[in-house]
Design a protein around this motif. Sequence first.
Motif, mmCIF file in Angstrom:
data_model
loop_
_atom_site.group_PDB
_atom_site.id
_atom_site.type_symbol
_atom_site.label_atom_id
_atom_site.label_comp_id
_atom_site.label_asym_id
_atom_site.label_seq_id
_atom_site.Cartn_x
_atom_site.Cartn_y
_atom_site.Cartn_z
ATOM 1 N N GLY A 1 54.869 63.513 9.261
ATOM 2 C CA GLY A 1 54.705 63.163 10.667
ATOM 3 C C GLY A 1 53.270 63.367 11.116
ATOM 4 O O GLY A 1 52.383 63.723 10.336
ATOM 5 N N ILE A 2 53.040 63.128 12.400
ATOM 6 C CA ILE A 2 51.708 63.241 12.988
ATOM 7 C C ILE A 2 51.453 64.693 13.368
ATOM 8 O O ILE A 2 52.251 65.303 14.085
ATOM 9 N N VAL A 3 50.339 65.235 12.912
ATOM 10 C CA VAL A 3 49.977 66.619 13.197
ATOM 11 C C VAL A 3 49.161 66.664 14.487
ATOM 12 O O VAL A 3 48.182 65.916 14.631
ATOM 13 N N PRO A 4 49.520 67.489 15.464
ATOM 14 C CA PRO A 4 48.719 67.609 16.693
ATOM 15 C C PRO A 4 47.295 68.068 16.391
ATOM 16 O O PRO A 4 47.076 68.967 15.577
ATOM 17 N N GLY A 5 46.321 67.430 17.041
ATOM 18 C CA GLY A 5 44.925 67.787 16.850
ATOM 19 C C GLY A 5 44.290 67.227 15.604
ATOM 20 O O GLY A 5 43.166 67.621 15.262
ATOM 21 N N SER A 6 44.950 66.308 14.916
ATOM 22 C CA SER A 6 44.401 65.742 13.690
ATOM 23 C C SER A 6 43.618 64.469 14.004
ATOM 24 O O SER A 6 43.893 63.765 14.978
ATOM 25 N N LEU A 7 42.632 64.182 13.171
ATOM 26 C CA LEU A 7 41.824 62.972 13.274
ATOM 27 C C LEU A 7 42.068 62.148 12.027
ATOM 28 O O LEU A 7 41.722 62.556 10.917
ATOM 29 N N VAL A 8 42.682 60.980 12.202
ATOM 30 C CA VAL A 8 43.115 60.132 11.093
ATOM 31 C C VAL A 8 42.291 58.857 11.090
ATOM 32 O O VAL A 8 42.128 58.211 12.136
ATOM 33 N N LEU A 9 41.767 58.498 9.939
ATOM 34 C CA LEU A 9 40.972 57.285 9.765
ATOM 35 C C LEU A 9 41.772 56.288 8.954
ATOM 36 O O LEU A 9 42.259 56.600 7.859
ATOM 37 N N ILE A 10 41.919 55.063 9.473
ATOM 38 C CA ILE A 10 42.642 53.984 8.787
ATOM 39 C C ILE A 10 41.662 52.861 8.502
ATOM 40 O O ILE A 10 41.030 52.329 9.421
ATOM 41 N N GLY A 11 41.522 52.502 7.237
ATOM 42 C CA GLY A 11 40.641 51.413 6.827
ATOM 43 C C GLY A 11 41.415 50.307 6.145
ATOM 44 O O GLY A 11 42.496 50.526 5.592
ATOM 45 N N GLY A 12 40.845 49.114 6.169
ATOM 46 C CA GLY A 12 41.486 47.960 5.549
ATOM 47 C C GLY A 12 40.692 46.705 5.792
ATOM 48 O O GLY A 12 39.791 46.668 6.642
ATOM 49 N N ASP A 13 41.013 45.666 5.047
ATOM 50 C CA ASP A 13 40.326 44.380 5.182
ATOM 51 C C ASP A 13 40.600 43.771 6.548
ATOM 52 O O ASP A 13 41.628 44.054 7.176
#
Length: 395
Positions: free
Chosen positions: A86-98
């Motif tokens: 699941g989503i962790v509070p206070g987390s910074l997630v980077l999503i990359g793709g074409d």
Amino acid sequence: MAKAKVIFFCQECGYESPKWMGKCPACHQWNTLVEEKVSKKSERHEVGSNQTRKRKKPQSLKEVSSKEESRVTTNMEELNRVLGGGIVPGSLVLIGGDPGIGKSTLLLQLSSQVANLNMNVLYISGEESEKQTKLRAERLEVSENDLFIMAETNLEYVIDAIDEMNPSFVVIDSIQTVYHDAVTSAPGSVSQVRECTSALMKVAKSKGIPIFIVGHVTKEGAIAGPRLLEHMVDTVLYFEGERHHTFRILRSVKNRFGSTHEMGIFEMKEEGLVEVNNPSEIFLEERSQGVAGSTVVASLEGTRPMLVEIQALISPTQFGHSRRMATGLDHNRVPLLMAVLEKRAGLLLQNQDAYVKVAGGVKLDEPAIDLAVAISVASSFRDHPTRLMMCLSVR
């Protein structure tokens, strides 16, 4: 007004140099230094500097609480698996793709599901207007009252909106379009990406808000910008897929809160991304029976086993040097396995071209698939189906 200073930054590692060099002395990569203009440090100010800072004191390791924070669990089981539950509070997630792979679609659907949990969601788009985001939301049948959209690229205005609204979930689409007034370089440059990501990291950690940011990728498939960007964030996800296939694969390459071997599979349809609960079925649905060079192998990706098909084509070479091509697995493993077959099994493969592929567009790096690759190569070379080859080897 002070004159802007010219500094050369490495796009791979963020190394700073007062002059241009062909090779970066830090990461030893060629032609990665780019010219940027930056102002003096005395003239620059941090975003949110008007907030009072609380001074922290060192704590004993025994005094620190080790209790895990509660995660935000959505209805997208594939995404929950990749994030580690699941989503962790206070987390910074980077999503990359074409470009056009479906990153904005995935995050808009995720925002809708988080909003369904009675949580305020702020979706900030720097590439599209509010009307364009609304049109995509209507196509995806997203119409939650707790989902707020905003078209803005100025980082200070973005931080002000987060302070006023205090949302429970934030999406930035994309980090290359956001700029900071204190940095004189253009949006998407090394300095802008580094400063904006650092400011968003401070907001996520201080307020406990999970922030998802979208990153563009280069022609080599890596996330654009300095390598420092991937080191700053908590989680790095890659959204992959072939242009002529409807299936999309969400893979984790860095995760401070879970495993990096998990993989989520989606299918792009008119109503958006749909989860694939049984990937083995889609990978084998078009497989032909009794064809030489085809082998089904069980591969373990994280905690979920999958059945995938290894396809091999062996044909006599028309040139002086034979070709070895691989799709979906390491290119260097194919010549090694063919050398083993030639040395130990007596197969003359030195004058044969080899084309090996993992069907379905999935990428495998598990060593257990080496046997399936070797059997597929031998099956195509002998022009016998795999089942017959295995029976002959038992006899």
